[in-house]
Every structure is written in structure tokens, then in C-alpha cells.
Design an enzyme around this catalytic site. Structure first.
Site, mmCIF file in Angstrom:
data_model
loop_
_atom_site.group_PDB
_atom_site.id
_atom_site.type_symbol
_atom_site.label_atom_id
_atom_site.label_comp_id
_atom_site.label_asym_id
_atom_site.label_seq_id
_atom_site.Cartn_x
_atom_site.Cartn_y
_atom_site.Cartn_z
ATOM 1 N N HIS B 119 0.845 -1.199 0.000
ATOM 2 C CA HIS B 119 0.000 0.000 0.000
ATOM 3 C C HIS B 119 0.884 1.253 0.000
ATOM 4 O O HIS B 119 1.696 1.443 0.913
ATOM 5 C CB HIS B 119 -0.895 -0.011 1.247
ATOM 6 C CG HIS B 119 -1.848 1.146 1.316
ATOM 7 N ND1 HIS B 119 -1.862 2.033 2.363
ATOM 8 C CD2 HIS B 119 -2.812 1.564 0.450
ATOM 9 C CE1 HIS B 119 -2.798 2.941 2.159
ATOM 10 N NE2 HIS B 119 -3.398 2.682 1.012
ATOM 11 N N HIS B 144 -7.822 7.959 -3.750
ATOM 12 C CA HIS B 144 -8.177 6.575 -4.058
ATOM 13 C C HIS B 144 -9.280 6.466 -5.105
ATOM 14 O O HIS B 144 -9.381 5.462 -5.795
ATOM 15 C CB HIS B 144 -8.653 5.852 -2.791
ATOM 16 C CG HIS B 144 -7.575 5.678 -1.761
ATOM 17 N ND1 HIS B 144 -7.280 6.633 -0.830
ATOM 18 C CD2 HIS B 144 -6.708 4.652 -1.546
ATOM 19 C CE1 HIS B 144 -6.290 6.201 -0.048
ATOM 20 N NE2 HIS B 144 -5.918 5.005 -0.465
ATOM 21 N N ARG B 218 -15.266 14.181 22.257
ATOM 22 C CA ARG B 218 -15.364 14.035 23.699
ATOM 23 C C ARG B 218 -16.778 14.469 24.095
ATOM 24 O O ARG B 218 -17.070 15.673 24.193
ATOM 25 C CB ARG B 218 -14.311 14.936 24.368
ATOM 26 C CG ARG B 218 -13.889 14.607 25.824
ATOM 27 C CD ARG B 218 -14.974 14.580 26.784
ATOM 28 N NE ARG B 218 -14.584 14.188 28.141
ATOM 29 C CZ ARG B 218 -15.276 13.279 28.821
ATOM 30 N NH1 ARG B 218 -16.294 12.630 28.288
ATOM 31 N NH2 ARG B 218 -14.926 13.022 30.075
ATOM 32 N N CYS B 265 -8.381 17.894 24.780
ATOM 33 C CA CYS B 265 -9.034 17.465 26.009
ATOM 34 C C CYS B 265 -8.019 17.524 27.143
ATOM 35 O O CYS B 265 -6.842 17.189 26.948
ATOM 36 C CB CYS B 265 -9.565 16.048 25.830
ATOM 37 S SG CYS B 265 -10.365 15.416 27.305
ATOM 38 N N TYR B 401 -11.930 18.631 35.888
ATOM 39 C CA TYR B 401 -11.064 19.492 35.086
ATOM 40 C C TYR B 401 -10.283 20.490 35.941
ATOM 41 O O TYR B 401 -10.283 21.696 35.681
ATOM 42 C CB TYR B 401 -11.885 20.199 33.991
ATOM 43 C CG TYR B 401 -12.485 19.221 33.016
ATOM 44 C CD1 TYR B 401 -11.669 18.326 32.333
ATOM 45 C CD2 TYR B 401 -13.852 19.168 32.786
ATOM 46 C CE1 TYR B 401 -12.207 17.398 31.447
ATOM 47 C CE2 TYR B 401 -14.404 18.242 31.905
ATOM 48 C CZ TYR B 401 -13.569 17.368 31.244
ATOM 49 O OH TYR B 401 -14.102 16.457 30.373
#
Lengths: 546, 546
Positions: B119, B144, B218, B265, B401
Site C-alpha cells: 500500500h 483513491h 469528547r 481534552c 477538570y
């Protein structure tokens, strides 16, 4: 009139450091009264600092009761005989426990060898004055200037200084540094010419504000002699605006803005980096950082008056000092216009430092203060301000004060490829105990400072006493910070419990700022050929005695 | 009309993933055409990305000449016999070299086992599609979709999918996640419900812009079904101002602002932290970070229309999503008003992502984009904006967080004592080669990303192939950044020379931002119970073959 000024200044200078007396220097001295070592009263000047006031009260009690009782037997020994005479050289040679520890106060000489270990502020603080005058230290710590302390000291008197010894040898007239101001003897000198010096660790974090006489000094050139009456600051006007020639009085007419700002040299803690591999630069230890309350005109107000506005294209405010080398090249630096024009960035043209006119070593009569930015941009003895499309072409902006990969050496360095240092990264260091010290088991107090650039607040300091295996959070002291404008450091402290069987401690500190930036673990991977930006974890190794 | 929409959308969805067909879902599908896997043409869409266009041209040439020649002997084998029939399960079970590698295109099944190593894009990229449909990958890499590639593929055809197999089992009606959109199969799923997934490293840094279908996702809750025609954004007015109820059209009437922003994140690279000690959170690898070109109204313009101004006291802009849990609690977060009101901070109410309406997984129809700030504040499916004197009371603002010392555990944690994460620290990671890979000696290409929060530009990436003993500077690719507004990452690359006798490489990367912040050396000292802020040096170990 000059003579009057001379009297008012010089009579208050301690005899031991009153080294200048020729009329030629009267003007300089008159201009630099703030360089004299007048007592500062921390508990009065900094009313927020309650913990310090409390500490001094405790010490005062100790001095007033315990110490006086212990030394009762020394009383009434004060000699009525004719005193023995000593030279300053005699005193200077008694500066350690082996030779004996002598100090002077006025013209009197004292042998305090036996008192060193009993000094309520700790032996190391008293040893800073060993072999020299007490006045500069009593000026910093006004608690000493009390009858019972003088009474105690009298017990140790051994004689007087020769009267002729107060005259210093005259300095070389051709020396460009001949007119540099008198410095505080506690400063650890890294270079005499130009003068570069830092306060010792035990004084550095004694208070939140660094007293002017021991504020770290980073000069690149001789200190200029500027007459405040003829001083002018030239501000180049914008196209369509007008250039300004501002006297000190003119500058005072702008709204006065005050802000507490920590300054740090890019080379702070370079000595740790040079242990990895040789670097080019002064061997700063942990003291190329200090904090003061600055006051002056906001740069944005002055620039606005000269017709400057924020523009879409990137621009820079270039500063030029009035200090210069023998070729006439002045110190210079620049900051982005966006920072200069932002009122929230609080960039100052400062004329006051801790409520006093700027000391000569710190830029009298006017310096730039750029909160959150490396010391090198806080141009002292400011002479000229202009707005340019490019950064300052000064050597110190373009060929110095930049960071590089550890792989870059003097053969491969390309200064054009690295950005000039502006905001500094998160930093912290331990000031107590010091490396190699011996501490007693039980409760050990670990103390230091932490600061980050760009107004980012320090949110946490982690301390390890086992080389980084486990961590404890230190208590943050000092003033609360405004969001996004945390321009000043935090002093921190941790009382660690150390068991009696412990033989040594490997103490480490590391700080976190409010962008959650952290310090790197080790020095080698941030090593750079100029030894700047040395902000790895600070490590101190101490012995423990039961 | 709905039926027409259904046709226009669904007929373009590859049969293999066409799992929804009930009329009830037609509206959702019509609203989410952007979730369909239409081909994206990098060389057209991102005309700046010349290097990529060049690379595809090279690959195209390879495909057009070399590969076709090599496989000449396979020609004319295309079966005219009646095809063998396979189930999707049959295909799925052929997903590695041992079982054979099967893929589908439309209803055709191919055994490409022998082609994997040939490939042109590399075996690992083709293996991402092993056991499933090619369409999602061809949609990403439009090169492709050319006759000679289809011709080549035809050589490997082994049969067709059972017609009845294109019908998926119906989903549980009571499942709150039943209406979640279809996702790209290349995403590595860390949690299915709520959906959390990251692109694999080899796709992550394939281009500067992350294609929408593989942008890390997320979600905290099920994806809401919002009708763009009835959608309203409620903006609470200032005292004296007026509250706004904005339709999508209303939002489009504000000046359209575009900005390229990297989202990360807080938990990116958590999997490295959990190797030190257990943490609570999804096992994100290096892919919880992606970059898109966002467009929308500036938050400052919308807030100004509702009468809001910057005030002296600290205030916060609170956002509420339209996603909610079974109790009706919505996702929420806040940012300081000062950032929201600063036009230079470029905070957006975004309705476009890479030139398309937001995909459902990324907040359709409107999300917040806060450049330089942790992903958690970029509230998706935005329903409500208000200005408050306190931070959002959302769980995710106050009880999540946040960063803590390594010494803090779930018994001792006090969320009130740590500031909510806003700006993120400097970060970088290696995406090529991957840990455990085998590379050939000679020239080894090492590639990755680097980014810092707060608009701080990445100025340098140092790479070591000897575990940190020596360092080389990587080449930074991608767009140049505006000063103070470096909101997007830099892709970096280093071609390292590896001698044949070398048995292994310990590759490390570390980045520096323009405040000269650096990454910490190791993970353990920044470990925290929630596994956030994992930004230590990234380390990859590979074997070398001669």
C-alpha cells in the site's frame, strides 16, 4: 545649598561606609539620597505583612528577656579605660568563627564571636555583617535600633576605629565605574564592573517586598549620573502626532499608577546550569529575582499623548538607556506595542520604588517596568522611547537573552532563529535551608519563592524531602493576586516533620502556574549556551542532626 | 420532501454503515448531512497545504505506474462466475494478517492480504480499514477514488456481501444514545456511551487540519437531536440591556469570524499517567487533540448586543449545552468575562467546522470555541449564555477538570482549592513511529504535533533518539502563527540518521513555547487523581532492523 544637601545625606550615612567626600561628588550624592541606608520599618511600611510583625514581636521579647538575662554577667564591663584602636582592615580580617567575629557600629568595634549562635534572627544573618558595619543591616531590620539591643551590644565592645581610617583610598579618576553608587554589603557580588549582585537567600525571602538596598542589581554598563532637574525623556511621536521631551515633573503630571512587580534576570540560577556544562554569563545563584512596589506613569498614557495607537501590523516599543559604553552605545531593548498599549498590562515608566525615588542602581530617575516580562526589558536610566516596525536593534535584544536547544553551541548558534525572551516561564527556588546546611530533626522549616511570567499566578508549590518520591504542598504567603495580573511572586513555606533517625534530606521544590505550566525535572535538557531560563526543580541537600 | 432528503443523504452513505432506516430518523439524518462520509479533497479544500498535494501526486504516480505493472499478472481474473456471498461478520473476522485482511467497497468483498505491504500510503493506514468498509477512508483520502485504483482493487475481489446483511439489528428504543450519529470507523473508541474517541496517530498528523470525521470526540452525554429551523440560542441580557433569543439565521447576521484552533481534552495522554498509578478517566492516548478551521459569530459581538460590557469586578460567561442527562442536567462550563469580551481572544459561537456546518458530534448547530483553552470549555449544542459573578456551577467546572498535587487522593481532594483549568500548558507528542514499531536503519522519519495554550506559539521541538542524552531540533511545519494568537498546533518532523548497528531507539520529544515554558521530564511528579494535564516528554521505544 549643595552643602546643606550634603549634610542632610551624608551625616546619616554610617561612618564606616562614608567613603566619598570630594565636592565633585556632592551633586551625585544629593541625587541619590535614596541610596543611603536609612532604616526601613517593615512593620510600618508593609502593614499587610502581619506574620513578619508577629515574628519581630517574638524576637523583641527574646531580646528583651531571655538574652538580657543570659548575659547579665557581662554587664558593667563597659570599659572606662582608654579604648584600643583598630583599623577597618583589622575588623575585616575578623569575619569568621576561627578568627573571631568582629563588627562595628559608628566608630565602635565589637567582638560578637560568642553571640553569633545566640542571635535571635539566626547565626547566618548575623554572619552577613561579620568583619564590617552593622548599620546596613540594622537599616533593614529596624527592630535592632532599640535601647536593650544597644545595651547588649555594649557588652561586646573591644575598642574603636582609628579616626583616620574613615577616609577611603581615592578611586581612579579614569575608571568609568568610579561614580557607581555605594552598595549594601549584604549583596553577593557576581561582577563588580559592571555591578551585578544578588541578595543572599536568607534575606531574599525575609519579606514579600525586597528592600531597595538589597534588591538584585543587574547593570550592563557604568551607572550614569543624572541630574533630575535637567533630565529629559524623549518620546518619538507617531506620524501626525508630536514628539515629547518630558521632564521628571512632566512625567509626574500623568496619572500615577502603582503596581507590585517581581523582576527576574534571565540568568537567575545560571550557576546550576553551568555545573552541567560551561555557559557564558554571570554565576547568578537563586537571587537574581526581587520584588518591589513601583510607581510611575503608565507607558500607554505617555504613548497616547505622543499620538501612538495600536495598529494591525506588529510593532515594537524600543527603549534606550542613558547608560553607555566608551563608544557611546547605550543599553536598549524593546517590547511588543500590543503589551505597551494595553492598560491591563500595566507597563510603567517608573520613578518610585517602594515609596522612594528610584535608587541609582535601579534606574534613577526613570526606568521601564514591564510586569511579567524578563528583567532585560525593564530599561533603566530611560532616555528615549520610540515605536518601530522591528524589535530594538540593540545587542541585548537581538544577540542575547534568547533560549536555544541544548544541542546549539557557539559554532552553530543563530540568534535570528530564536525569539527574544519576553514572558518568563514558571520558576521557584528554596531559600531556606541552604544547600549543605545542617538542620535539626523534628520540625524543619523549608522556605522559598515562586513566580511565573505573563501575569500567570502561582497556584501551587510542591515540596519533596525525599528527592522527589513523595510531595507535600507548601503554604503560599504574600498578597493575593489579580487574575491575569499576578505580577509578583509568592513566598512559600512548609514545616516538614523529620524523624531523628533521618541522616539527610534531599529537598526539592517545583511550582505550578494557573496555565498549569510546571518546571522541568532536571537542568541538562534545558541547558543552553547562554545559561538563561534555568528553571528546573530546585534541589538542596542538607544533613540532619538529632 | 423528507423522502427526497433521505435519498439525497442516505444513498451516498456506504451500504455497510447504512444502519438507520426508520422514518422517525429521517429528520435527524437530514439535519446531519455533514456526518455523512462524503469525500473531502484536501488539495482543493486546503489550498495552502502544498506539501500534501505533492505527496498525493507522488502516490498517484506510484499507483498509476509501478503498482499497476507489478500486479499485471492479476488482470483479467475478475470473476464472471456467480459471486460467493459473505456476511459482514465474515468480513469483520478477517481483520489481521493471520486471518487474512478483507475489506468491502459497496457490496463487494476483497481479500487484500497480499496488498497490505504494498500500500503506497503504508501498511498501517490500510490496516485501519481491515475487516470493514473502505469508503470512510477513501472519503478522507480522495486520491483513491480513481479508475486505476478501482481497477487494482478489482483484482482482489473474492465475492459480495449478503443483501440481507445490509440491514442492521434495530437499536434499543429506550437507549438514550440510540440517536447518536454514525461515526468514522477509524476512530479509536475510548467509551461508546457517551461517545469518546480519538483518531489513530498515523491519521492525526497526516495534515495540519484534522478532517471532521476523525476529529477527536469528547461527549459527556448523549448527542441531542436539534432542528436547525427551531434552534434558538438564549443570551441573558445585562441589567439595562436586553436578552436575546437568536435563531441560526440571527447568528449568521453577526460578522462572520474565522479562526484555526486546536482543541485538546484535559485528559489527552491520560493513558501514560495511569501507568504510574490508577486515575479516574478515559484512557486517552495521544489523540485527544485535533485542529479545525472554525467560523461563527464572535462571542464579544453577541454579548455586546445583549448589553454586556467589561466590568472592574471579576465576572464569568457561563455556557449551557442542550445535551442533558436523564435528570435534565445539562453540560455546562464558563470562562472569564475578560477573555470573552476581548476581540483579540477570538472566542466564537461557531456554526462551521472546516467549511461545513458543525457535525452533530461536534455541537450542531452551534458550539463555543475558546482558542487556547481546554476543550471542556468549548460547550457544544449551545443553548444558553449568561454573565455571572461566579464561575459556572456545573459539575464539570467545579468538580472536574482541575489539577492537583501527586499527594492528593480521593480521600483528601478539595476541588474548591484548585483553579478550574482554562489555558493549557505546553504539549507535544510523537505520532510516527509508534511505540513498539520496527523501523529500518538509515533515515528514520519522526513526526508529531506540538501546541501550547493561551495563544503561546510553539517555538521549538527538541527530539532525542538516545533517551535524552542528545537532542536535535525538529522542523516545524504548518501555518505561521500570529503573535499572542498561536491558537493552532504545529506539526513537526525530524529525519534522523540511524546506523545499521543500532538495535533500538528511545525516542523522546519535548516542546518549548514563546514564554519558554517547557514540558516536564517525567510523568510521576505531575500525576494527579483525575489524570489531567499529562504533558511530560513523550517517549516511544522502537526496534531497528538493518
Amino acid at each position: 545649598m549643595l552643602l546643606q544637601l550634603y549634610r542632610s545625606v551624608v551625616v546619616r550615612l554610617p561612618q564606616a561606609i562614608r567613603v566619598k567626600s570630594t565636592p565633585l561628588r556632592l551633586c551625585i550624592q544629593a541625587c541619590s539620597t535614596n541610596d543611603s541606608l536609612e532604616p526601613q520599618h517593615p512593620s510600618l511600611t508593609f502593614s499587610d505583612d502581619n506574620s513578619r510583625t508577629r515574628r519581630w514581636k517574638v524576637m523583641g521579647t527574646l531580646l528583651g528577656l531571655g538574652v538580657v538575662l543570659v548575659y547579665h554577667e557581662h554587664r558593667c564591663r563597659a570599659s572606662q579605660e582608654s579604648p584600643r584602636m583598630y583599623s577597618k582592615e583589622d575588623v575585616r580580617s575578623h569575619n569568621n568563627p576561627k578568627t573571631g567575629v568582629w563588627v562595628t557600629l559608628g566608630s565602635e568595634v565589637f567582638d560578637v564571636t560568642k553571640f553569633v549562635d545566640l542571635h535571635p534572627g539566626g547565626p547566618s544573618k548575623l554572619m552577613l555583617a561579620a568583619g564590617g558595619p552593622l548599620e546596613p543591616f540594622w537599616a533593614l531590620y529596624a527592630v535592632h535600633n532599640q535601647p536593650h539591643v544597644r545595651e547588649l551590644l555594649a557588652e561586646y565592645k573591644i575598642g574603636e576605629l582609628n579616626p583616620e581610617d574613615s577616609m577611603s583610598p581615592s578611586v581612579e579618576a579614569s575608571d568609568p565605574y568610579a561614580d557607581d553608587p555605594i552598595r549594601h554589603p549584604a549583596l553577593r557580588i557576581n561582577s563588580q564592573r559592571p555591578f551585578n549582585a544578588e541578595p543572599p537567600p536568607e534575606l531574599l525571602t525575609e519579606g514579600y517586598i525586597t528592600p531597595n538596598p538589597i534588591f538584585f542589581t543587574r547593570n550592563h554598563l557604568p551607572v550614569p549620573n543624572l541630574d533630575p532637574h535637567t533630565y529629559r525623556l524623549h518620546v518619538v511621536g507617531a506620524p501626525g502626532g508630536q514628539s515629547l521631551s518630558l521632564s521628571l515633573d512632566d512625567l509626574h503630571k500623568f496619572p500615577k499608577h502603582e503596581v507590585t512587580v517581581t523582576l527576574q534576570c534571565a540568568g537567575n540560577r545560571r550557576s546550576e546550569m553551568s555545573k552541567v556544562k560551561e555557559v557564558k554569563g554571570l554565576e547568578w545563584r537563586t537571587g537574581a529575582i526581587s520584588t518591589a512596589r513601583w510607581a510611575g506613569a503608565r507607558l500607554c498614557d505617555v504613548l497616547a499623548q505622543a499620538g501612538h495607537r495600536l495598529c494591525d501590523s506588529e510593532a515594537h516599543v524600543c527603549f534606550e538607556g542613558l547608560d553607555s559604553d566608551p563608544t557611546g552605545t547605550a543599553y536598549g531593548a524593546s517590547i511588543p506595542l500590543a503589551r505597551a498599549m494595553d492598560p491591563e498590562a500595566e507597563v510603567l515608566l517608573a520613578y518610585e520604588m517602594n515609596g522612594q525615588p528610584l535608587p541609582r542602581d535601579h534606574g534613577f530617575p526613570v526606568r521601564v517596568v514591564v510586569p511579567g516580562v524578563v528583567g532585560a526589558r525593564h530599561v533603566k536610566w530611560l532616555g528615549r522611547v520610540s515605536v518601530e516596525s522591528e524589535e530594538s536593534y540593540s545587542h541585548w535584544q537581538r544577540r542575547d537573552y534568547k533560549g536555544f536547544s541544548p544541542s546549539v553551541d557557539w559554532d552553530t548558534v543563530n540568534f535570528d532563529l530564536a525569539p527574544s525572551i519576553q514572558e518568563l516561564p514558571i520558576q521557584s527556588a528554596i531559600t531556606q535551608p541552604q544547600d549543605g546546611a545542617i538542620v535539626e530533626s523534628g520540625e524543619v522549616t523549608i522556605k522559598g519563592y515562586a513566580w511565573s511570567g505573563g501575569g500567570r499566578a502561582v497556584i501551587r508549590v510542591d515540596v519533596s524531602v525525599d528527592g522527589g518520591l513523595t510531595w507535600q504542598e507548601a503554604e503560599l504567603e504574600g498578597e493575593e493576586q489579580c487574575p491575569r495580573k499576578a505580577w509578583a511572586w509568592r513566598i512559600w513555606q512548609l514545616k516538614a516533620q523529620v524523624p531523628a533517625e533521618q541522616k539527610e534530606l534531599n529537598i526539592i521544590c517545583k511550582a505550578v502556574d494557573d496555565s498549569y505550566n510546571v518546571q522541568p525535572d532536571t537542568v541538562a535538557p534545558i541547558w543552553n549556551l547562554r545559561g538563561v531560563l534555568s528553571n528546573a526543580w530546585h534541589r538542596v541537600h542538607v544533613q540532619v542532626v538529632p
